[in-house]
Structure formats: C-alpha cells, structure tokens
Design an enzyme around this catalytic site. Structure first.
Site, PDB file in Angstrom:
ATOM      1  N   GLU A 166       0.808  -1.229   0.000  1.00 58.19           N
ATOM      2  CA  GLU A 166       0.000   0.000   0.000  1.00 58.19           C
ATOM      3  C   GLU A 166       0.839   1.276   0.000  1.00 58.19           C
ATOM      4  O   GLU A 166       0.617   2.189   0.794  1.00 58.19           O
ATOM      5  CB  GLU A 166      -0.991  -0.006   1.160  1.00 58.19           C
ATOM      6  CG  GLU A 166      -2.071  -1.072   0.993  1.00 58.19           C
ATOM      7  CD  GLU A 166      -3.261  -0.888   1.923  1.00 58.19           C
ATOM      8  OE1 GLU A 166      -3.189  -0.083   2.870  1.00 58.19           O
ATOM      9  OE2 GLU A 166      -4.282  -1.556   1.695  1.00 58.19           O
ATOM     10  N   GLU A 368      -5.418  -8.525   0.093  1.00 57.93           N
ATOM     11  CA  GLU A 368      -6.263  -8.115   1.217  1.00 57.93           C
ATOM     12  C   GLU A 368      -7.669  -7.862   0.706  1.00 57.93           C
ATOM     13  O   GLU A 368      -7.860  -7.335  -0.387  1.00 57.93           O
ATOM     14  CB  GLU A 368      -5.736  -6.831   1.890  1.00 57.93           C
ATOM     15  CG  GLU A 368      -4.463  -7.008   2.686  1.00 57.93           C
ATOM     16  CD  GLU A 368      -4.057  -5.738   3.423  1.00 57.93           C
ATOM     17  OE1 GLU A 368      -4.947  -4.931   3.771  1.00 57.93           O
ATOM     18  OE2 GLU A 368      -2.844  -5.556   3.636  1.00 57.93           O
TER      19      GLU A 368
END
Length: 470
Positions: A166, A368
């Site tokens: 991320e 995720e």
C-alpha cells in the site's frame, strides 16, 4: 454481463489469508529488533499500541496449525525490516533472520506456500531519524540492501515476494510528513525506484516471482456529468495508475505528470531512475481491495475553499480527500458499508480485476479483502460471524465471475487469518477467522478460538471455491 455457467477456480489457485508483522507479532523489542515508524506512530485515544500484537512471534506454529486446519495452501505475512537489520542499513541480525526461516519452514511443513511482503509500514525508526526516511535518496539503497538479505536468505524457499504494501495509502494519506506536495511526490519517487531495483535484484538472485502490492480500486464518477467522469479518470491516475504504470510499464501516467509540471510539484528524476523503472519487470500484480472509490469534480477555487474550511474545522478526512482542480472523494449512496464505514462492493472487485487485467495483462493476486467489525466471544467459546461469511462469499463469487470474464487470478488472500491490531481502531475492529481473546488494554491469555467463518472458509477452500453454502 451474466453467464449461464461460471468457470471453476484454477486447480493451483492460492487460498489463504494475510497478516503483517507490526500488527500481529508483538515482541517489538525482542531478539535484537529495533523500533519501526509504526511502533512510534501516534495511537488514537482508546486503542492499544502494537507492542504485544497477538503474540504471533511466539505462537506462529499454533497459528499456522490453525491455518492448515482451514486447508490453507498460502499464507501472506511480512518480514519486519528492523528485525532483520536493526540499524536499517548496517549489520544483519542473526536472530531476526533465523526467526523467519522458522516461520517459512513451518509453513512448508504444513503444506502452505509463504507469500512474503518485504515492506509493510515498518521503516526502521533509525532511518527516519537519520535522514527522514523515504524523503532522502539514501533510503533507496538501504531498502535494496535489506531486500538482498531477504533474497539471499529466503529466495530458495519463497516462490512469491511482494515489494511494498500500500505505497499509495502511505503517500496519499500520510504524505504530510514530507512537508509539501513536491516533497510527497519526491519521497514517492524514491519508493518507486527502490521497488524497481528490488525487483531487478530478486530476478538476479533467485527464481522467486515478485510484484508490487498497492491498494487498488475502481473509481466511480459521482454522477454522469462529463466533468465527474473526467475527475474519475484523473483520480484513477493519481490513486492507482501512478503505482502500477510505473511498476508495469516503467513510466508515469502522462496526464498526471503534465498536471504536476503545471503545478511545479513533479519529483526530481536523477540519472538511471527511469532506466531502473523500465528494467524492473513484475511477474504479477498483487493488490488490496476494500470497496470502490467515488469522486466528483472540484475546481481549484472550490477545492481550496473546501480545504480551508476543513482545516478550520480540523476535518482531517475531508482534507485528505480533496484535490483542488481535480476531484473530491465522496460517499457512494449505492455502496454498502460496514459498521466502521468500509465499503462493501463485490461488483467493484470484479470491475477492478477486469480493469487491471485488461490494462496490464499480468497475473493478479488479491492480498487483502476483509470485513472488520466487532465480534463477540460467547460463553460457550463460539463466535458467530454470519456477516463475515456473507462478505467473503460475495467477494469470492465476484472473483469467479472475473475469472469467467478472462482474468488470470492467482489467488485470494483476505485480511486477515486471525484477529490482529487494526492500524486505526485497535483490536476491537476484528478481521480474522481466528478469534484472539484480548482487548485493547487487557492481554488476557490471547487464547485462539475458531469463528464460524473459520469452518465456512475451510469448507470453501477444501472444495476449491465450489461449496459456498452455510
């Protein structure tokens, strides 16, 4: 489009779940580890820190045993940089290296493929103190050297590495630490170059496959107005393509770069940087997905007014979601939300998968996707979480629909295997299929319990995604 029959999941599909070191390991200063920037970050009032996590550092065998019981054939976890190189760029810590050998070896013993994230929000604090971390080009070499240690130690045992988790969330929502917009994009450029050089070294040093792991989502326009559609295209470049075009194509998105230049905030590119970006060839693209985004157009004048008012009201989120002259993020009234305001949009996952495949034509790995809520441990030791089962079922169906569309999807690794410490809401916001009995400030015994979703997901995996019934 609707199909009469959906294609099955591939026979070698990776089924598992994910975690990160700083959120689950604990042992934050044990066996030579030093502090990371996550260890020193401010903690929201009423929530725990990451010091003890869920004690996965000491209980990893128990946790992996439970994953094996769920029929996992994959487990995504991260290696803590300050556990491997406590000084950030100096001596290697043998105890840290040995620990992850043990974790990887035990995964293999249980028939589970380790998917290893090299960097998950845990820059060594010493590097932040020394020269401002990613704001300085020296962090590029420090990261690459750390990665080379990991490739040397684990490259013969690990088939899949992930570079930076991320990066886009770190830059877009924590970029204020770099002082100015130009400083933000300069630090981001350093991360992109470091990632590229790490991928190059991986391919030199071992046979493992490697790819980036940003948070990616389809971007919806708030209305059918042409300017809102343009705003969605622009934000897609800023939020998604900035981090994937650079990795897959070795170049910055054109319109975004021109906009930066017009604003005078483009990063400085030094000799060799673009060559590194072009020479790095990811083997796949991993991404995290928690619901699609939605934006509307805002003019520069309107956006600056919104930012000023948000600053006066200390409205942190509005400030982060507004880009004068481009767009402003808004709630989508047609998208479901969890109790914590996270989007629930399985169709958005299918759209995202389609967009990524059709643009990049690289295998995709979902690293995720999860439902964070408050779970209740009943007196009989059971945890009933039908909401999580419903969430997983709908997103798994979306994956299968995308595969039928033609997407090359490698695996599904939701967040998370077990309850851990959420970045902003502590342990109260639970994502796991394994319940860990601790609260924000009482560690209790941290006993593990199987949730209803534990049994459901295990049944799903055992059938290779065919059995999705309760």
């Amino acid at each position: 489009m609707d199909y009469k029959t959906l294609k099955p999941f591939p026979k070698d599909f990776l089924w598992g779940a994910s975690s990160s070191a700083y959120q689950c390991e604990g042992a934050y200063l044990e066996d030579g580890k030093t502090l990371s920037v996550s260890d020193t970050a401010p903690i929201p009032e009423g929530t725990t820190n990451f010091n003890e996590g869920i004690d996965h550092y000491h209980r990893f065998k128990e946790d992996i045993d439970l994953m094996a019981e769920m029929h996992f054939n994959e487990f995504r976890f991260s290696i803590a940089w300050p556990r491997i190189i406590p000084s950030g760029d100096g001596e290697v810590n043998p105890k840290g290296v040995a620990h992850y050998h043990e974790v990887i070896d035990y995964c293999h013993e249980k028939g589970i493929e380790p998917v290893v994230t090299l960097y998950h929000f845990d820059l060594p604090q010493v590097l932040q103190d020394k020269y401002g971390g990613w704001a300085d080009r020296r962090c590029i070499d420090a990261f690459v050297n750390y990665c080379k240690v990991c490739f040397k130690e684990y490259g013969s045992k690990v088939k899949y590495f992930l570079t930076i988790n991320e990066q886009n969330m770190m830059v877009l929502y924590q970029g204020a630490q770099y002082g100015s917009p130009k400083g933000v994009w300069q630090a981001n450029h350093h991360m992109l170059v470091a990632q590229a050089k790490a991928m190059i070294e991986c391919h030199k040093m071992c046979k493992a496959k490697i790819g980036p792991a940003p948070n990616i989502t389809a971007i919806y326009p708030a209305t059918s107005a042409p300017m809102d559609n343009l705003a969605a295209m622009d934000f897609d470049q800023l939020r998604n393509r900035l981090f994937l075009d650079t990795a897959a194509f070795g170049k910055y998105p054109e319109a975004l770069w021109n906009w930066w230049k017009d604003q005078g905030i483009e990063p400085t590119i030094e000799d060799g940087d673009m060559e590194a970006l072009k020479d790095a060839k990811p083997d796949f693209l991993a991404f995290n997905y928690y619901g699609a985004g939605c934006v509307k157009y805002v003019s520069k004048e309107e956006g600056e007014k919104i930012l000023k008012e948000a600053n006066e009201k200390k409205d942190f989120m509005t400030g982060l979601m507004t880009y004068p002259g481009m767009c402003m993020a808004v709630n989508n009234p047609l998208q479901e939300q969890t109790a914590y305001g996270m989007g629930v949009d399985p169709t958005g996952l299918r759209i995202t998968l389609r967009q990524l495949w059709e643009r990049y034509h690289l295998p995709l790995l979902i690293t995720e996707n999860g439902c964070g809520v408050k779970d209740t441990l009943e007196a009989d030791g059971k945890i009933h979480d039908p909401y999580r089962i419903d969430y997983l079922r709908r997103h798994i169906i979306a994956c299968r629909e995308a595969i039928t569309d033609g997407v090359d999807l490698m695996g599904y690794s939701p967040w998370s295997a077990f309850d851990l410490i959420s970045t902003h809401q502590g342990v109260t916001k639970r994502y796991g299929m394994i319940y860990v009995d601790r609260d924000e400030f009482d560690l209790k015994e941290m006993k593990r319990y199987r949730k209803d979703s534990f049994y459901w997901y295990g049944k799903c995996i055992a059938s290779n995604g065919e059995d999705l019934d309760d």
